[in-house]
Each structure stands twice: as structure tokens, then as C-alpha cells.
Design a protein around this motif. Structure first.
Motif, short mmCIF file in Angstrom:
data_model
loop_
_atom_site.label_atom_id
_atom_site.label_comp_id
_atom_site.label_asym_id
_atom_site.label_seq_id
_atom_site.Cartn_x
_atom_site.Cartn_y
_atom_site.Cartn_z
N ILE A 334 36.93 8.24 -1.50
CA ILE A 334 35.61 8.01 -0.91
C ILE A 334 35.75 7.31 0.43
N ALA A 335 36.53 6.24 0.44
CA ALA A 335 36.67 5.43 1.65
C ALA A 335 37.18 6.25 2.82
N GLN A 336 38.06 7.20 2.52
CA GLN A 336 38.64 8.01 3.58
C GLN A 336 37.80 9.23 3.93
N ASP A 340 32.24 13.12 -1.28
CA ASP A 340 30.85 12.71 -1.10
C ASP A 340 30.54 11.59 -2.08
N PRO A 341 30.23 10.39 -1.59
CA PRO A 341 30.04 9.26 -2.49
C PRO A 341 28.78 9.36 -3.35
N CYS A 342 27.89 10.26 -3.01
CA CYS A 342 26.66 10.40 -3.79
C CYS A 342 26.84 11.40 -4.94
N THR A 343 27.41 12.53 -4.63
CA THR A 343 27.56 13.56 -5.65
C THR A 343 28.94 13.51 -6.29
N MET A 344 29.86 12.80 -5.67
CA MET A 344 31.26 12.72 -6.11
C MET A 344 31.95 14.08 -6.03
N ALA A 360 32.51 19.16 -8.87
CA ALA A 360 33.01 18.02 -9.63
C ALA A 360 32.32 17.95 -10.98
N ASN A 361 33.09 17.57 -11.91
CA ASN A 361 32.54 17.43 -13.25
C ASN A 361 32.27 15.95 -13.51
N ILE A 362 31.04 15.60 -13.54
CA ILE A 362 30.69 14.20 -13.62
C ILE A 362 29.97 13.90 -14.92
N PHE A 385 39.45 18.42 -7.74
CA PHE A 385 39.39 17.29 -8.64
C PHE A 385 38.21 17.37 -9.56
N ALA A 386 38.44 16.92 -10.73
CA ALA A 386 37.32 16.74 -11.62
C ALA A 386 37.13 15.25 -11.80
N ILE A 387 35.91 14.85 -11.87
CA ILE A 387 35.62 13.43 -11.95
C ILE A 387 34.90 13.15 -13.25
#
Length: 539
Positions: A334-336, A340-344, A360-362, A385-387
Motif C-alpha cells: 500500500i505504502a509504495q 489500492d488502499p480502499c479496495t485492496m 482481490a479476494n477480501i 495477490f489474494a487478500i
DNA sequence: AATGCGTTAAAAT
DNA sequence: TTAACGCATT
């Protein structure tokens, strides 16, 4: 936004200043405020998603200001907002509704043929989207401007950086429009900076040490000051009816202890004080003191200030109001600016890669700010990535990131993080190097009729040299989790059409034992091949 | 009388 | 979207 009426109340401590006083220093920038101002100049195009390059005007605006800072030998550090805090949900919802109604009204005016009226309404309808932030980040990377995406509030991240020494990546002042920065305890905040660097500054040390000015904060400290701000009404908690900044100040200076202030409030305004005000108040103050921020050196989330044990007990060991914890791998991504910090979801570097990027799987159990269980369409040869998130032993919510395929499960978060870092390193290694290569006298130069002082001015036209590819191959051979990576360059086309088009693509074959780097020119057109734009405008 | 709070006017790109 | 003005409430 921010603390109601705070800036007006602090007027005696606001001094006009010029940003050049920070020459040679690192200065933090609240990205949102400039993005928003920049969006103002192309609000209609952004709302309608039309207008070609006009819609990218906000990038122009932003980079002009960055260049102005660089002209004064200031090192800009751009800080972006991350996810929303749970307690801010209400505020955000209201904003969203207002924008929607404004947009609808603007559309009506447009149909009537009233363009001017429409623009006025579009200006109230624009919002800054993650995609806009992403576009800007691409440019910042190519220009080697430091940036960080905060896990949650940019203000908290800026406050954290403000209290770090400069040699530890700290900053000496913050440029923003948001009075929250003072509540967070930022030592120096530079408000209302114009295109030339003139602005209004508040230095917190002056506030606490000054004996002559009224209101006096001689007997305040940072904690009391923050308490005053929360009492007056902030984004996380609206004030008790009838309490504004003046009464908040009077209460705090009279009792000099926040618990006593709360008792007196309950005593005097019994029925007006909401049932859970004390709890909400403690939490709001705790956000200003202990918000989650990203530690750039440790590459992980931590608190703005450590949470004392007593406070933890007072809050029933429950810190989810600070937003869920985020594991280092995800926090770093996220920092880099890779997620997307909202949807991950992973940012699509290019629209053309859309098939390579899985949704992403959230999974999220508590809190309305993450989606529940979205579908994953990870094709097996496209690994991103899956989250997922889970409850830790201590019952606090943790968000973590896992590799998509099952056989990787549980393995090596660190490697995954390093892989992302490699990807970024690769990106920033390639882009600037293209531009620093010796010039190949180009016939295309005048094809782009860009004025010389235009920040989008074309810089150089070059190809990646074969010998450079060797070092790329080396880097890339370390990467195991990312299969397809594209190097971002901004082409002249990116001004004409929204989508920036890849200049070079580096493909990593995952299934084969030896990773090979393949280079393919996706664009056959000569004119935009291997072109990078620069932002060196005279100020 | 002071302060909170709603409304209105203006700025800037 | 902010700043200033004025009304109304305590």
C-alpha cells in the motif's frame, strides 16, 4: 473538514511566510489537498470522464507546485491518504451524497445548454479517486519524488514524519489545508500556499510558549490542545450542541484535565451529551495520538505514539477504531502505491493487463470499510495477490495478504513483499535511466508542439540498451511471485488518451524453471516509442 | 454580551 | 470550499 473554526481561532498565531524558509529541508505534502485543488480546474472533464488530456490537468497543477518547491531547493515528500477510518464513515457518506446530487444537477444544466452553470456544479461534484492518485504516483516515481501512501489518514502519517529527525526520513514542516494537522501535533504547518510559495504558517512551539497573545496557550500542552480540538468537533466526532471552539478552549483552560472537562460537560449539559460521548471522545483523542502509520524504515505499521497500557485497558483492549491492523507485506504494498488502499485490489498498471490482474479476494468480518467476500477470478497463469483478513488471537482484526495459489499458502510473506519491492525498484531503475541516457537527436521533438515551459514537455527519446537488459535480467530472476511486469513510461499518448500505454513490456515466465526476460515493443508506432516526459518547468 | 450556527458571497484556474 | 456576516440562543 478538520477542526471547526480552529484556524480562525488561532489567527494570532498564524503568520504569513514564504516556503523558501525551508530551503535545503524536507517538507511533507498532504497530497489530497493539491489533488483536490487541481481537480477543480478540470472538474467537468473528470466528472464526465471525457475531454482527453484536459482531464490530466490536475497532474500539471500538482507538478508545477512540486517544481516550485524544487526550485527553492526543498525536498518534497508527498503523502497520500489510505483507507477510511470506521468513525469517519458518516462524514464520507454525506460527502458522497452531496457530490452525487451536484453531479446530477450539473448534468441537467448541461442539457439546458448552460455550460457555465454546469461547471460550477461539477466543481462541487469532483472527488479525488484512487485512480487519480495512482496516475500521480506514476509521475512521482518517474521524477524520483519521495512519496508514501498512509495506511489510513495522511495527516497522521505527516504528523509522524514531522516528529522524526530529518536524517531518519523525517520532515520539518507540512504543507496542507487541513487544520487537523495541528490536532495531530504537527510542529509546523504551512496553510494556503499559493503557486509562488506564499502561505500562512502556524508553528506549534510558538503557540505554547507565547505569553503576550490571546488566546493564551501558556498552560496547555499538546494533549490538552488535542482535547480542545476534539471538543470543538472533528471528523471523528461532532461536538456537543452548543460547544464550539471558544467554549472548548474555555473548558480546557479552566480545568486543565480532560476527564474533569467531560464531567463538567455532563453536569452542565446533561441531556445534550450523547450516551457514549465519553467513550467516543477517548477514541477520537486516541486517533490523534495513536493512529496507525507506516514506518518506512521498519517497513511495517505502527502507532503514531505507543499506546500506554493504562489507555489500552481504558479502551477495553479494543483498537479497531484505529482501523484494522495491516500486516507488513500488505502495508508495504500500500505504502509504495502498488495496491489500492480502499479496495485492496492491485492497481492495474495498464488497462491492457486487466486480464492478468485478479480481483482481490477480501474477507472482512467487522467494520463496513472492507467488502465482504468478493469473487476471485484468478486464472492459474496469472498470479497476483489474494487478500484475506482474519482475527488474531487477541481478537483484533488483522488484514493480511496471501499468494493466490494454494500451494503457496502460508509461505513467505517476506518474499512476496520483497518481490513487490523488486518490482518497484525495477520500475524506478528503468524509467529514470531511460531519460539520463545520451540523446539520440530525435526528429520527433517538434512533432509534439509543447511549449517550452510546459511541465509535460518531452525530455528525451531513447531505447533501453542491450547491456542494461542484463542487469534487469539479474533483478528479475530473483522475482518469483510476479509473472508479468510492465515498465511504466509516460508517453505523449498519455496526454491525448487517458490510458498510458506501455512502452516496454518485460515478461517473466513463471512455469519455466529459468526465468527469462522477454522484451517486446507493444507499440509499433515510432512516434511514441521509448519516450518519456519530463517536468522541468521554470517556476 | 458572547458564542454557536446557518446563510451568503467570493475566489481561482 | 472557505470566510465573513448576522441572527438567535444561552
Amino acid at each position: 473538514m478538520g477542526i471547526k473554526d480552529l484556524l480562525r481561532f488561532m489567527k494570532p498565531y498564524v503568520e504569513t511566510a514564504h516556503i523558501k524558509k525551508y530551503a535545503g529541508k524536507r517538507v511533507g505534502i498532504d497530497a489530497y489537498s493539491w489533488l483536490h485543488k487541481g481537480a477543480y480546474s478540470c472538474s467537468m472533464e473528470l466528472c464526465l470522464n471525457s475531454g482527453g488530456d484536459k482531464k490530466l490537468q490536475y497532474l500539471n497543477y500538482f507538478m508545477h507546485r512540486i517544481n516550485m518547491l524544487r526550485h527553492y531547493k526543498i525536498t518534497p515528500v508527498v503523502v497520500f491518504d489510505g483507507g477510511n477510518l470506521p468513525c469517519k464513515g458518516v462524514t464520507e457518506d454525506e460527502r458522497h451524497k452531496r457530490r452525487k446530487t451536484n453531479r446530477d444537477q450539473a448534468m441537467l444544466k448541461l442539457k439546458e445548454g448552460n455550460v457555465a452553470g454546469a461547471i460550477e456544479l461539477f466543481q462541487r461534484a469532483v472527488s479525488v479517486t484512487p485512480s487519480m492518485a495512482r496516475q500521480l504516483i506514476q509521475i512521482l516515481k518517474s521524477e524520483n519524488i519521495q512519496f508514501v501512501v498512509a495506511p489510513y489518514e495522511a495527516d497522521a502519517q505527516l504528523a509522524y514524519l514531522s516528529n522524526l529527525e530529518e536524517e531518519k526520513n523525517g520532515i520539518v514542516a507540512v504543507i496542507s489545508e487541513d487544520s487537523d494537522l495541528l490536532a495531530y501535533g504537527c510542529p509546523a504547518v504551512f496553510f494556503k500556499m499559493d503557486a509562488h510559495g506564499n502561505g500562512q504558517e502556524v508553528v506549534l512551539d510558538n503557540v505554547f510558549s507565547c505569553v503576550t497573545r490571546v488566546p493564551s496557550f501558556r498552560h496547555f500542552n499538546k494533549d490538552l490542545f488535542t482535547g480542545m480540538c476534539v471538543l470543538a468537533g472533528c471528523d471523528f466526532l461532532s461536538s456537543v450542541p452548543g460547544i464550539g471552539i471558544t467554549k472548548a478552549y474555555n473548558l480546557v483552560s479552566k480545568y486543565r484535565n480532560l476527564d474533569r472537562v467531560l464531567s463538567m460537560l455532563k453536569f452542565e449539559k446533561g441531556d445534550q451529551v450523547p450516551e457514549d460521548y465519553t467513550k467516543s471522545f477517548r477514541e477520537a483523542v486516541a486517533v490523534f495520538h495513536h493512529a496507525r502509520i507506516y514506518d518506512v524504515s521498519l517497513k511495517r505499521i505502527k502507532h503514531l505514539k505507543p499506546v500506554p497500557e493504562e489507555l489500552l485497558q481504558l479502551l477495553d483492549e479494543e483498537l479497531d477504531f484505529l482501523g484494522p491492523e495491516i500486516l507488513p507485506s500488505l502495508a508495504t504494498a500500500i505504502a509504495q502505491g502498488n495496491i489500492d488502499p480502499c479496495t485492496m485490489e492491485a492497481f492495474n498498471v495498464f488497462p491492457s493487463t486487466v486480464n492478468h490482474v485478479s480481483t482481490a479476494n477480501i474477507k472482512k468480518i467487522s467494520g463496513p470499510f472492507f467488502r465482504q467476500e468478493t469473487s476471485t477470478q484468478a486464472s492459474k497463469d496469472s498470479s497476483v495477490f489474494a487478500i484475506s483478513s482474519s482475527k488474531s488471537k487477541k481478537e483484533s482484526t488483522v488484514v493480511e495478504m496471501k499468494q493466490a495459489p494454494d500451494e503457496w499458502k502460508g509461505s513467505l510473506f517476506m518474499e512476496e513483499r520483497e518481490c513487490l519491492e523488486e518490482a518497484v525498484a525495477l520500475q524506478s531503475m528503468l524509467c529514470p535511466s531511460i531519460s539520463t541516457r545520451k540523446e539520440k537527436k530525435s526528429q520527433q521533438t517538434e512533432e509534439l508542439k509543447v511549449p517550452h515551459n510546459n511541465p509535460f514537455r518531452k525530455r528525451r527519446v531513447e531505447e533501453i540498451e542491450p547491456d542494461e537488459m542484463d542487469s534487469v535480467t539479474e533483478l528479475v530472476s530473483e522475482i518469483t511471485e510476479v509473472e508479468s511486469l510492465e515498465v511504466v513510461c509516460i508517453t505523449p499518448e498519455s496526454q491525448k488518451s487517458v490510458e498510458s500505454k506501455p512502452v516496454k513490456r518485460i515478461e517473466l515466465k513463471r512455469d519455466t524453471k529459468e526465468k527469462k526476460v522477454k522484451r517486446s515493443n507493444l507499440e509499433s508506432s515510432e512516434s511514441n516509442k521509448n519516450t518519456i516526459l519530463n517536468f522541468f518547468s521554470p517556476v
